[in-house]
Design a protein around this motif. Structure first.
Motif, PDB file in Angstrom:
ATOM      1  N   ARG A  37      21.192  -7.355   0.587  1.00  0.00           N
ATOM      2  CA  ARG A  37      21.024  -6.006   0.037  1.00  0.00           C
ATOM      3  C   ARG A  37      19.660  -5.455   0.452  1.00  0.00           C
ATOM      4  O   ARG A  37      18.638  -6.073   0.144  1.00  0.00           O
ATOM      5  CB  ARG A  37      21.117  -6.012  -1.488  1.00  0.00           C
ATOM      6  N   PRO A  38      19.640  -4.291   1.149  1.00  0.00           N
ATOM      7  CA  PRO A  38      18.348  -3.690   1.508  1.00  0.00           C
ATOM      8  C   PRO A  38      17.522  -3.382   0.260  1.00  0.00           C
ATOM      9  O   PRO A  38      18.068  -3.107  -0.813  1.00  0.00           O
ATOM     10  CB  PRO A  38      18.738  -2.406   2.243  1.00  0.00           C
ATOM     11  N   LEU A  39      16.217  -3.416   0.425  1.00  0.00           N
ATOM     12  CA  LEU A  39      15.288  -3.147  -0.669  1.00  0.00           C
ATOM     13  C   LEU A  39      14.624  -1.798  -0.428  1.00  0.00           C
ATOM     14  O   LEU A  39      14.310  -1.459   0.720  1.00  0.00           O
ATOM     15  CB  LEU A  39      14.242  -4.257  -0.722  1.00  0.00           C
ATOM     16  N   GLN A  40      14.413  -1.034  -1.478  1.00  0.00           N
ATOM     17  CA  GLN A  40      13.826   0.295  -1.317  1.00  0.00           C
ATOM     18  C   GLN A  40      12.347   0.279  -1.677  1.00  0.00           C
ATOM     19  O   GLN A  40      11.932  -0.343  -2.648  1.00  0.00           O
ATOM     20  CB  GLN A  40      14.541   1.314  -2.199  1.00  0.00           C
ATOM     21  N   ALA A  41      11.567   0.996  -0.858  1.00  0.00           N
ATOM     22  CA  ALA A  41      10.141   1.205  -1.118  1.00  0.00           C
ATOM     23  C   ALA A  41       9.760   2.564  -0.555  1.00  0.00           C
ATOM     24  O   ALA A  41      10.000   2.835   0.625  1.00  0.00           O
ATOM     25  CB  ALA A  41       9.300   0.104  -0.482  1.00  0.00           C
ATOM     26  N   ASP A  42       9.200   3.410  -1.373  1.00  0.00           N
ATOM     27  CA  ASP A  42       8.722   4.721  -0.923  1.00  0.00           C
ATOM     28  C   ASP A  42       9.770   5.510  -0.139  1.00  0.00           C
ATOM     29  O   ASP A  42       9.519   5.967   0.969  1.00  0.00           O
ATOM     30  CB  ASP A  42       7.443   4.573  -0.083  1.00  0.00           C
ATOM     31  N   GLN A  43      10.936   5.642  -0.688  1.00  0.00           N
ATOM     32  CA  GLN A  43      12.008   6.454  -0.108  1.00  0.00           C
ATOM     33  C   GLN A  43      12.579   5.895   1.193  1.00  0.00           C
ATOM     34  O   GLN A  43      13.294   6.602   1.902  1.00  0.00           O
ATOM     35  CB  GLN A  43      11.545   7.907   0.118  1.00  0.00           C
ATOM     36  N   ARG A  44      12.254   4.653   1.528  1.00  0.00           N
ATOM     37  CA  ARG A  44      12.816   4.019   2.725  1.00  0.00           C
ATOM     38  C   ARG A  44      13.383   2.665   2.328  1.00  0.00           C
ATOM     39  O   ARG A  44      13.029   2.116   1.290  1.00  0.00           O
ATOM     40  CB  ARG A  44      11.743   3.837   3.793  1.00  0.00           C
ATOM     41  N   ILE A  45      14.272   2.159   3.183  1.00  0.00           N
ATOM     42  CA  ILE A  45      14.809   0.841   2.894  1.00  0.00           C
ATOM     43  C   ILE A  45      14.220  -0.183   3.862  1.00  0.00           C
ATOM     44  O   ILE A  45      13.862   0.143   4.994  1.00  0.00           O
ATOM     45  CB  ILE A  45      16.353   0.808   2.904  1.00  0.00           C
ATOM     46  N   ALA A  82       9.649   3.760  14.010  1.00  0.00           N
ATOM     47  CA  ALA A  82       8.959   3.130  12.880  1.00  0.00           C
ATOM     48  C   ALA A  82       9.942   2.758  11.777  1.00  0.00           C
ATOM     49  O   ALA A  82      11.046   2.325  12.058  1.00  0.00           O
ATOM     50  CB  ALA A  82       7.836   4.024  12.388  1.00  0.00           C
ATOM     51  N   SER A  83       9.530   2.953  10.538  1.00  0.00           N
ATOM     52  CA  SER A  83      10.398   2.546   9.435  1.00  0.00           C
ATOM     53  C   SER A  83      11.357   3.657   9.023  1.00  0.00           C
ATOM     54  O   SER A  83      12.100   3.502   8.065  1.00  0.00           O
ATOM     55  CB  SER A  83       9.565   2.088   8.241  1.00  0.00           C
ATOM     56  N   ALA A  84      11.359   4.762   9.774  1.00  0.00           N
ATOM     57  CA  ALA A  84      12.269   5.860   9.464  1.00  0.00           C
ATOM     58  C   ALA A  84      13.722   5.489   9.753  1.00  0.00           C
ATOM     59  O   ALA A  84      14.629   6.117   9.216  1.00  0.00           O
ATOM     60  CB  ALA A  84      11.887   7.107  10.256  1.00  0.00           C
ATOM     61  N   ILE A  85      13.920   4.482  10.600  1.00  0.00           N
ATOM     62  CA  ILE A  85      15.291   4.068  10.905  1.00  0.00           C
ATOM     63  C   ILE A  85      15.498   2.622  10.463  1.00  0.00           C
ATOM     64  O   ILE A  85      14.557   1.846  10.358  1.00  0.00           O
ATOM     65  CB  ILE A  85      15.624   4.192  12.409  1.00  0.00           C
ATOM     66  N   THR A  86      16.745   2.320  10.191  1.00  0.00           N
ATOM     67  CA  THR A  86      17.166   0.943   9.931  1.00  0.00           C
ATOM     68  C   THR A  86      18.282   0.674  10.925  1.00  0.00           C
ATOM     69  O   THR A  86      19.307   1.360  10.915  1.00  0.00           O
ATOM     70  CB  THR A  86      17.661   0.774   8.487  1.00  0.00           C
ATOM     71  N   THR A  87      18.046  -0.287  11.811  1.00  0.00           N
ATOM     72  CA  THR A  87      19.024  -0.574  12.860  1.00  0.00           C
ATOM     73  C   THR A  87      20.065  -1.571  12.358  1.00  0.00           C
ATOM     74  O   THR A  87      19.822  -2.281  11.369  1.00  0.00           O
ATOM     75  CB  THR A  87      18.326  -1.159  14.098  1.00  0.00           C
ATOM     76  N   TYR A 147       2.091  -3.999   4.202  1.00  0.00           N
ATOM     77  CA  TYR A 147       2.975  -3.097   3.462  1.00  0.00           C
ATOM     78  C   TYR A 147       4.441  -3.437   3.719  1.00  0.00           C
ATOM     79  O   TYR A 147       5.252  -3.478   2.793  1.00  0.00           O
ATOM     80  CB  TYR A 147       2.700  -1.642   3.857  1.00  0.00           C
ATOM     81  N   TYR A 148       4.784  -3.660   4.987  1.00  0.00           N
ATOM     82  CA  TYR A 148       6.178  -3.919   5.343  1.00  0.00           C
ATOM     83  C   TYR A 148       6.673  -5.227   4.741  1.00  0.00           C
ATOM     84  O   TYR A 148       7.792  -5.304   4.218  1.00  0.00           O
ATOM     85  CB  TYR A 148       6.354  -3.920   6.865  1.00  0.00           C
ATOM     86  N   ALA A 149       5.848  -6.261   4.806  1.00  0.00           N
ATOM     87  CA  ALA A 149       6.231  -7.538   4.214  1.00  0.00           C
ATOM     88  C   ALA A 149       6.294  -7.425   2.696  1.00  0.00           C
ATOM     89  O   ALA A 149       7.216  -7.957   2.065  1.00  0.00           O
ATOM     90  CB  ALA A 149       5.242  -8.624   4.633  1.00  0.00           C
ATOM     91  N   ASP A 150       5.327  -6.724   2.116  1.00  0.00           N
ATOM     92  CA  ASP A 150       5.313  -6.553   0.663  1.00  0.00           C
ATOM     93  C   ASP A 150       6.512  -5.744   0.185  1.00  0.00           C
ATOM     94  O   ASP A 150       6.983  -5.928  -0.942  1.00  0.00           O
ATOM     95  CB  ASP A 150       4.017  -5.884   0.215  1.00  0.00           C
ATOM     96  N   ALA A 151       7.039  -4.852   1.044  1.00  0.00           N
ATOM     97  CA  ALA A 151       8.230  -4.063   0.674  1.00  0.00           C
ATOM     98  C   ALA A 151       9.433  -4.975   0.474  1.00  0.00           C
ATOM     99  O   ALA A 151      10.304  -4.679  -0.351  1.00  0.00           O
ATOM    100  CB  ALA A 151       8.515  -3.015   1.741  1.00  0.00           C
ATOM    101  N   VAL A 152       9.482  -6.072   1.203  1.00  0.00           N
ATOM    102  CA  VAL A 152      10.565  -7.048   1.015  1.00  0.00           C
ATOM    103  C   VAL A 152      10.151  -8.028  -0.088  1.00  0.00           C
ATOM    104  O   VAL A 152      10.946  -8.349  -0.970  1.00  0.00           O
ATOM    105  CB  VAL A 152      10.887  -7.794   2.320  1.00  0.00           C
ATOM    106  N   GLY A 153       8.920  -8.485  -0.049  1.00  0.00           N
ATOM    107  CA  GLY A 153       8.378  -9.313  -1.115  1.00  0.00           C
ATOM    108  C   GLY A 153       8.741 -10.775  -1.024  1.00  0.00           C
ATOM    109  O   GLY A 153       9.233 -11.265  -0.002  1.00  0.00           O
ATOM    110  N   ASP A 154       8.472 -11.461  -2.105  1.00  0.00           N
ATOM    111  CA  ASP A 154       8.756 -12.893  -2.247  1.00  0.00           C
ATOM    112  C   ASP A 154      10.172 -13.029  -2.789  1.00  0.00           C
ATOM    113  O   ASP A 154      10.443 -12.678  -3.942  1.00  0.00           O
ATOM    114  CB  ASP A 154       7.739 -13.526  -3.209  1.00  0.00           C
ATOM    115  N   LEU A 155      11.073 -13.509  -1.968  1.00  0.00           N
ATOM    116  CA  LEU A 155      12.486 -13.620  -2.358  1.00  0.00           C
ATOM    117  C   LEU A 155      12.847 -14.994  -2.910  1.00  0.00           C
ATOM    118  O   LEU A 155      14.014 -15.260  -3.156  1.00  0.00           O
ATOM    119  CB  LEU A 155      13.387 -13.251  -1.179  1.00  0.00           C
ATOM    120  N   SER A 156      11.852 -15.841  -3.109  1.00  0.00           N
ATOM    121  CA  SER A 156      12.156 -17.168  -3.650  1.00  0.00           C
ATOM    122  C   SER A 156      12.642 -17.067  -5.086  1.00  0.00           C
ATOM    123  O   SER A 156      13.315 -17.975  -5.569  1.00  0.00           O
ATOM    124  CB  SER A 156      10.936 -18.087  -3.558  1.00  0.00           C
TER     125      SER A 156
END
Length: 159
Positions: A37-45, A82-87, A147-156
């Motif tokens: 499941r994609p994670l949302q941060a600042d209006q982007r996934i 950049a982060s405007a797209i999700t491929t 920022y990008y890594a923190d947007a996903v975070g610690d998934l443990s």
């Protein structure tokens, strides 16, 4: 991520970049637990693959800028989406093999940055060649890639 003038301090720019990569890979070590499941941060996934892509692209983009400026050339224009797209690739499961590949890629980029930055004098780091930030400021700007890594975070712990 912002385009504000980066604040620098007395830390080695090479260590600043290496610390950002270490932080990213520390979090990435938990991403094999991602549930898709994609994670949302600042209006982007964001997804694990997207975070790795953005960190790597940011390192490559500014490395090209640094090298062009040192050579006395204008840097190539920034045309990243950049982060405007999700491929579709960003949405793929993040496996142990993906973590190994990401680690190799980011650690090599950090080493290139370290070698290049450590070869420069303080004067070279603090002089702006051409338009834009000093080379030290560019390195400190890269620290914001966490920022990008923190947007996903610690998934443990799940999400």
């Amino acid at each position: 991520m912002t385009d504000e003038i980066p604040i620098t301090d007395d830390r080695s720019p090479a260590l600043v970049v290496a610390s950002m990569v270490d932080h990213t890979l520390g979090l990435a070590s938990t991403w094999t637990a991602w549930d898709g499941r994609p994670l949302q941060a600042d209006q982007r996934i964001y997804t694990p693959h997207k975070a790795i892509r953005r960190v790597a692209d940011h390192l490559v983009d500014h490395l090209a800028e640094l090298e062009a400026r040192l050579a006395g050339h204008e840097p190539a224009p920034d045309r990243w989406h950049a982060s405007a797209i999700t491929t579709p690739a960003d949405l793929a499961p993040f496996t142990e093999q993906d973590l190994e590949e990401a680690s190799s890629r980011l650690l090599r980029l950090a080493q290139i940055w370290s070698d290049r930055l450590n070869a420069l004098t303080s004067d070279e780091l603090d002089r702006s060649r051409g338009e834009g930030w000093t080379l030290r400021q560019i390195a400190f700007h890269l620290a914001g890639s966490v920022y990008y890594a923190d947007a996903v975070g610690d998934l443990s712990k799940g999400h």
